[in-house]
Design a protein around this motif. Structure first.
Motif, short mmCIF file in Angstrom:
data_model
loop_
_atom_site.label_atom_id
_atom_site.label_comp_id
_atom_site.label_asym_id
_atom_site.label_seq_id
_atom_site.Cartn_x
_atom_site.Cartn_y
_atom_site.Cartn_z
N PHE A 1 4.23 12.18 5.33
CA PHE A 1 4.55 10.94 4.62
C PHE A 1 5.26 11.25 3.30
O PHE A 1 6.21 10.57 2.93
CB PHE A 1 3.28 10.14 4.39
N ALA A 2 4.81 12.31 2.62
CA ALA A 2 5.46 12.71 1.37
C ALA A 2 6.91 13.09 1.63
O ALA A 2 7.81 12.72 0.86
CB ALA A 2 4.71 13.88 0.73
N ALA A 3 7.15 13.80 2.72
CA ALA A 3 8.52 14.19 3.06
C ALA A 3 9.38 12.97 3.35
O ALA A 3 10.54 12.91 2.94
CB ALA A 3 8.50 15.14 4.26
N ARG A 4 8.80 11.99 4.04
CA ARG A 4 9.57 10.76 4.33
C ARG A 4 9.89 9.99 3.05
O ARG A 4 11.00 9.46 2.91
CB ARG A 4 8.80 9.86 5.29
N LEU A 5 8.94 9.94 2.12
CA LEU A 5 9.21 9.25 0.85
C LEU A 5 10.29 9.97 0.05
O LEU A 5 11.15 9.33 -0.55
CB LEU A 5 7.93 9.15 0.01
N SER B 1 20.05 4.48 -1.96
CA SER B 1 20.53 3.12 -1.72
C SER B 1 19.42 2.17 -1.28
O SER B 1 19.57 0.96 -1.32
CB SER B 1 21.65 3.12 -0.68
N GLU B 2 18.29 2.73 -0.85
CA GLU B 2 17.14 1.91 -0.41
C GLU B 2 16.16 1.72 -1.55
O GLU B 2 15.92 2.65 -2.32
CB GLU B 2 16.42 2.57 0.77
N ALA B 3 15.57 0.54 -1.61
CA ALA B 3 14.54 0.27 -2.63
C ALA B 3 13.29 1.09 -2.32
O ALA B 3 12.82 1.08 -1.18
CB ALA B 3 14.21 -1.21 -2.67
N PRO B 4 12.74 1.80 -3.31
CA PRO B 4 11.50 2.56 -3.06
C PRO B 4 10.32 1.62 -2.87
O PRO B 4 10.33 0.49 -3.36
CB PRO B 4 11.35 3.41 -4.31
#
Length: 195
Positions: free
Chosen positions: A62-66, A72-75
């Motif tokens: 999950f950390a890697a995906r974040l 360009s994407e909203a966090p």
């Protein structure tokens, strides 16, 4: 030492409270959305708890995906908060600190995130609330004067400074908000006695 006792008892109660977010995080990681937090999904998850190794793999994935989310994407502030809580529950405090910092940047008006972040920073400072932790706690209490964790940590900070009367005031306020009979309430009562 006796001066560390209240801070440690406070942290112990909160560490126990981190297991629920960790389980919710695991479901979130598997399903990839907040539907994972649905009570029916939580019940199904409770019946098939992952091993510690599986949890660590989920958190790392999950950390890697974040980290890979394009600029360009909203966090997702909630995702960063869940990651931070998971790292804290796993006692990976440097990683938790980094994730809490990001969560606080994305959601600066969240008193709970600020209190949790302060707690992790204090652990990294050898259980000391001096410096940034106390500044975060003060901000949390401005946002939410009744935030239970911020009150408990503020008491620990005052105890550390040997202002025992002020420590007791924070802990007494927190004890009125803590669930009656809980381990956390008992820890606060013990800390008040020490102060």
């Amino acid at each position: 030492t006796s001066s560390a006792r209240p801070a440690k008892s406070t942290r112990m109660a909160w560490a126990l409270g981190l297991t629920i977010p960790l389980l919710a995080f695991g479901i979130y990681g598997f399903l990839g959305n907040t539907q994972a937090l649905d009570p029916a999904n939580l019940q199904a998850k409770a019946e098939n708890d992952p091993t510690p190794e599986q949890v660590e793999a989920m958190v790392s994935g999950f950390a890697a995906r974040l980290a890979a989310v394009p600029a360009s994407e909203a966090p997702d502030p909630k995702a960063w908060e869940m990651l931070a809580r998971s790292y804290a529950a796993m006692q990976k405090f440097p990683e938790a600190s980094t994730a809490y910092k990001r969560a606080a940047e994305l959601n600066p008006g969240n008193a709970q995130i600020l209190a949790d972040y302060a707690d992790v920073l204090a652990v990294l400072q050898g259980q000391s609330m001096a410096g940034e932790p106390i500044r975060l706690i003060a901000r949390a209490l401005v946002l939410d004067p009744n935030n239970l964790k911020a009150l408990a940590l503020a008491g620990s900070a005052e105890f550390e400074k040997k202002d025992f009367a002020k420590a007791a005031q924070f802990w007494e306020k927190a004890s009125k908000l803590a669930p009656a009979g809980s381990d956390f309430a008992k820890g606060l009562a013990s800390s008040i006695d020490d102060a």
